[in-house]
Design a protein around this motif. Structure first.
Motif, PDB file in Angstrom:
ATOM      1  N   MET A 272      52.876  71.214 -24.994  1.00 53.40           N
ATOM      2  CA  MET A 272      53.284  70.338 -24.167  1.00 53.40           C
ATOM      3  C   MET A 272      52.415  70.489 -22.767  1.00 53.40           C
ATOM      4  O   MET A 272      51.962  71.597 -22.153  1.00 53.40           O
ATOM      5  N   ALA A 273      52.139  69.391 -22.205  1.00 52.22           N
ATOM      6  CA  ALA A 273      51.400  69.544 -21.051  1.00 52.22           C
ATOM      7  C   ALA A 273      51.925  69.858 -19.871  1.00 52.22           C
ATOM      8  O   ALA A 273      53.123  69.731 -19.821  1.00 52.22           O
ATOM      9  N   GLU A 274      51.265  70.704 -18.929  1.00 50.17           N
ATOM     10  CA  GLU A 274      51.946  70.918 -17.714  1.00 50.17           C
ATOM     11  C   GLU A 274      51.354  69.870 -16.529  1.00 50.17           C
ATOM     12  O   GLU A 274      50.132  69.765 -16.301  1.00 50.17           O
ATOM     13  N   PHE A 275      52.440  69.518 -16.070  1.00 48.80           N
ATOM     14  CA  PHE A 275      52.174  68.262 -14.962  1.00 48.80           C
ATOM     15  C   PHE A 275      52.567  68.990 -13.646  1.00 48.80           C
ATOM     16  O   PHE A 275      53.355  70.028 -13.514  1.00 48.80           O
ATOM     17  N   LYS A 276      51.943  68.473 -12.578  1.00 49.57           N
ATOM     18  CA  LYS A 276      52.264  69.000 -11.135  1.00 49.57           C
ATOM     19  C   LYS A 276      53.550  68.272 -10.670  1.00 49.57           C
ATOM     20  O   LYS A 276      54.443  69.005  -9.969  1.00 49.57           O
ATOM     21  N   TYR A 277      53.765  66.943 -11.085  1.00 49.77           N
ATOM     22  CA  TYR A 277      54.923  66.121 -10.664  1.00 49.77           C
ATOM     23  C   TYR A 277      55.595  65.451 -11.687  1.00 49.77           C
ATOM     24  O   TYR A 277      55.128  65.066 -12.802  1.00 49.77           O
ATOM     25  N   TYR A 278      56.946  65.715 -11.613  1.00 48.70           N
ATOM     26  CA  TYR A 278      57.971  64.964 -12.599  1.00 48.70           C
ATOM     27  C   TYR A 278      58.812  63.949 -11.660  1.00 48.70           C
ATOM     28  O   TYR A 278      58.900  64.110 -10.441  1.00 48.70           O
ATOM     29  N   TRP A 279      59.342  62.864 -12.271  1.00 49.94           N
ATOM     30  CA  TRP A 279      60.007  61.970 -11.352  1.00 49.94           C
ATOM     31  C   TRP A 279      61.143  62.263 -10.481  1.00 49.94           C
ATOM     32  O   TRP A 279      61.489  61.880  -9.509  1.00 49.94           O
ATOM     33  N   GLU A 280      61.643  63.598 -10.820  1.00 53.86           N
ATOM     34  CA  GLU A 280      62.642  64.046 -10.121  1.00 53.86           C
ATOM     35  C   GLU A 280      62.150  64.706  -8.558  1.00 53.86           C
ATOM     36  O   GLU A 280      63.046  65.069  -7.868  1.00 53.86           O
ATOM     37  N   ASP A 281      60.762  64.971  -8.561  1.00 56.55           N
ATOM     38  CA  ASP A 281      60.217  65.600  -7.705  1.00 56.55           C
ATOM     39  C   ASP A 281      59.979  64.368  -6.400  1.00 56.55           C
ATOM     40  O   ASP A 281      59.345  64.819  -5.260  1.00 56.55           O
ATOM     41  N   PHE A 282      60.123  63.084  -6.499  1.00 60.22           N
ATOM     42  CA  PHE A 282      59.953  62.114  -5.746  1.00 60.22           C
ATOM     43  C   PHE A 282      61.274  61.763  -4.887  1.00 60.22           C
ATOM     44  O   PHE A 282      62.196  61.651  -5.561  1.00 60.22           O
ATOM     45  N   ALA A 283      61.023  61.381  -3.583  1.00 61.20           N
ATOM     46  CA  ALA A 283      62.135  60.830  -2.665  1.00 61.20           C
ATOM     47  C   ALA A 283      61.909  59.474  -2.362  1.00 61.20           C
ATOM     48  O   ALA A 283      60.782  59.174  -1.829  1.00 61.20           O
ATOM     49  N   VAL A 284      62.870  58.682  -2.001  1.00 60.04           N
ATOM     50  CA  VAL A 284      62.566  57.401  -1.596  1.00 60.04           C
ATOM     51  C   VAL A 284      62.000  57.595  -0.224  1.00 60.04           C
ATOM     52  O   VAL A 284      62.504  58.605   0.703  1.00 60.04           O
ATOM     53  N   GLY A 285      61.078  56.840   0.167  1.00 56.98           N
ATOM     54  CA  GLY A 285      60.644  56.560   1.507  1.00 56.98           C
ATOM     55  C   GLY A 285      59.251  57.772   1.680  1.00 56.98           C
ATOM     56  O   GLY A 285      58.611  57.600   2.735  1.00 56.98           O
ATOM     57  N   GLN A 286      59.117  58.532   0.627  1.00 54.80           N
ATOM     58  CA  GLN A 286      58.192  59.355   0.557  1.00 54.80           C
ATOM     59  C   GLN A 286      56.647  58.857   0.456  1.00 54.80           C
ATOM     60  O   GLN A 286      56.451  57.760  -0.308  1.00 54.80           O
ATOM     61  N   VAL A 287      55.904  59.022   1.440  1.00 60.76           N
ATOM     62  CA  VAL A 287      54.544  58.146   1.601  1.00 60.76           C
ATOM     63  C   VAL A 287      53.417  59.386   1.103  1.00 60.76           C
ATOM     64  O   VAL A 287      53.507  60.511   1.574  1.00 60.76           O
ATOM     65  N   ARG A 288      52.262  58.849   0.342  1.00 62.83           N
ATOM     66  CA  ARG A 288      51.401  59.478  -0.198  1.00 62.83           C
ATOM     67  C   ARG A 288      49.980  58.845   0.032  1.00 62.83           C
ATOM     68  O   ARG A 288      49.953  57.865  -0.301  1.00 62.83           O
ATOM     69  N   ASP A 289      49.195  59.613   0.748  1.00 62.01           N
ATOM     70  CA  ASP A 289      47.740  59.270   1.035  1.00 62.01           C
ATOM     71  C   ASP A 289      47.044  59.527  -0.413  1.00 62.01           C
ATOM     72  O   ASP A 289      47.006  60.517  -0.679  1.00 62.01           O
ATOM     73  N   LEU A 290      46.492  58.292  -0.802  1.00 65.01           N
ATOM     74  CA  LEU A 290      45.719  58.484  -2.164  1.00 65.01           C
ATOM     75  C   LEU A 290      44.103  58.350  -2.038  1.00 65.01           C
ATOM     76  O   LEU A 290      43.627  58.314  -3.062  1.00 65.01           O
TER      77      LEU A 290
END
Length: 121
Positions: A1-19
């Motif tokens: 199984m791949a190891e990921f840094k983020y899963y959907w449970e890690d996100f909060a509404v209103g969270q902003v990410r500079d990409l």
């Protein structure tokens, strides 16, 4: 199984990410236009097509975020607006704002997120 840094449970509404940022060169805009876009521009100068701009946004999203997530894909886009032309040498910055997170009704172990992507010039 791949190891990921983020899963959907890690996100909060209103969270902003500079990409990150990207600066298309004259050569890149011409190469994309020759393959996918019309030859003449209504902007009076060489500019990137809207779809080239979208492809640059997708590149930033994948490179700086999606490759670290457990994403299973996307159901699509709700809308796209191209508000300003992109010229060679412009620096574009992509920002993603989390609008919604929820478990899927038929698969509660899998989540769905809805994001607003904004590309600033």
């Amino acid at each position: 199984m791949a190891e990921f840094k983020y899963y959907w449970e890690d996100f909060a509404v209103g969270q902003v990410r500079d990409l990150g940022t990207i600066s298309p060169s004259r050569e890149e805009i011409i190469a994309f236009a020759q393959q996918f876009a019309a030859k003449a521009s209504v902007f009076g100068a060489l500019s990137a097509s809207g779809w080239h701009t979208c492809s640059m946004a997708m590149r930033l999203m994948v490179t700086n975020f999606l490759c670290e997530t457990s994403s299973l894909g996307s159901p699509g886009l709700e809308g796209i607006k191209w508000l300003k032309p992109v010229y060679p040498g412009d620096t574009l910055r992509l920002q993603s704002t989390m609008l919604e997170t929820k478990p899927m009704s038929k698969r509660p172990d899998v989540g769905m997120t809805r994001n607003l992507w904004e590309m600033f010039n």
